[in-house]
Enzyme design. Sequence first.
Site, mmCIF file in Angstrom:
data_model
loop_
_atom_site.group_PDB
_atom_site.id
_atom_site.type_symbol
_atom_site.label_atom_id
_atom_site.label_comp_id
_atom_site.label_asym_id
_atom_site.label_seq_id
_atom_site.Cartn_x
_atom_site.Cartn_y
_atom_site.Cartn_z
ATOM 1 C CG HIS A 184 9.522 -0.041 1.970
ATOM 2 N ND1 HIS A 184 10.611 0.779 1.804
ATOM 3 C CD2 HIS A 184 10.011 -1.273 2.268
ATOM 4 C CE1 HIS A 184 11.716 0.070 2.001
ATOM 5 N NE2 HIS A 184 11.384 -1.174 2.284
ATOM 6 C CG ASP A 256 13.808 -3.322 -2.725
ATOM 7 O OD1 ASP A 256 13.886 -4.061 -1.729
ATOM 8 O OD2 ASP A 256 13.914 -2.081 -2.653
#
Length: 498
Positions: A184, A256
């Site tokens: 992330h 993702d």
Amino acid sequence: MATDPGLRRLALGTLLAAYPGPVPPDWAVELVAEGLAGHTLFGTNVHDPAQVAASTAALRAARPDVLVAIDEEGGDVTRLAHATGSPYPGNAALGAVDDPALTGQVYAAIGGELAALGITVDLAPTVDVNTADENPVIGTRSFGADPARVAAHSAAAVAGLQSTGVAACAKHFPGHGATVADSHHELPTVDASPALLRERDLPPFAAVVDAGVRSIMTAHIRVPALTGDGPATFSRPVLVDLLRRELGFTGAVITDALEMKGAALAAGGVGPAAVLALAAGADLLCIGARVDAGLVERVAAEIVAALRDGRLGRARVEQAAGRAATLAAGTRAAAHAAAGTRAAAHAAAGTPAPTPTDLGYAAARRAVRVEGDVVGLGRPLVVRLEAATTIAQGRVPWGLGPHLAGSEEIRVVAAEADAAALRAHAGERPIVLVGRHLHRLPGGAALVDALAAAHPVVVVEMGWPGRWRPAGARAFVTTYGASHANGHAAARALGLTG
């Protein structure tokens, strides 16, 4: 240059967007009618079951085969129960119990809840083999560190989930378990040879392919031997040569979130990342959580521009949109079939449909491990150490607090805590110290040592336990997760539930 409507619709058919708030805004519904593959629901979209069902119905009214996805892993990652914590243990707890039949039952229960709300894709299970104790983003989301055990439970999870008509999405290919960075925030590197990947990371993915998993999610990780300097999400050797040709996967490859730094920084933005992912072999592009109509249009326009300037071939984008449409059609048909099968079975047996059970709480109790003596704690002082959460987890309540009957709980920051003051506050009471990833928490291990040196202390680890054990503690309790079910199980094991 004006956007070609046909190319725009083709591009939209590869995108999984999102929207803010509990009610789909007009633009989110309109984009579905115009060809958007679907939306992912996050915690901000979930207030209560009736509201979620109304939201998914509104999206289906725009187009019946819209994909509605959610990250509902159970355990530490929950969207449906983000306000309270999940009533199910996560993968690490299920792996610790090591009963694949139970894993299948838990995922079937989760799938049943999702299906009842009109959700068609669960971005779960996480099938990464967590071989790095310091992994900041997988940890308790993994079934464990043993590839064979993870493979068995991954297959059971997929079978259980898909028995309800909800498509599973195994993640994160080719394996995020050996990383010590969070994709992330950056692009992690897994410096492993293809041979090591096949031995350590790929068995669970082979198992879910054999189990018929409908979709697989890519990892924003760099594996230099396969991906060079970029992430696996942009790597044709990973998505085509390894996943499709070697493992034989024929379903939809979902990225993702492309807003994650592991992808967006590597590509120079979400739009360019979408083009690179499609070129590499991805089919359904998860844009992210912070999405508005403008971002969707910019990503679609980037794909259309790439079709025009040759960065993307039309056949590749048509293939991707086709796989996304096949996934959507399959989930719709499977949901109807699963609902009919359940109704017929209950009608034949003359029994009503099942109501929510204690399945998750019972499973969490089976996962608790106690090393040392926890008998006769009475009403101890419970000290919860504050811990940072990952973006994947979000801010979800955790700990023993909701389950205590008569015991005082206080919350402290480990690095700022005064051991002498805590001992004085406890007085004659034992101290139960509760944390997540205590050995990694700044000041955590030192605080345990300082308290245990002069006071009876029980340590409750609700994160990934690894090999660390507190010296001098009266007992060490491991829950393998921090869900509501895990917290109740720990409190019960300590005799604190009343």
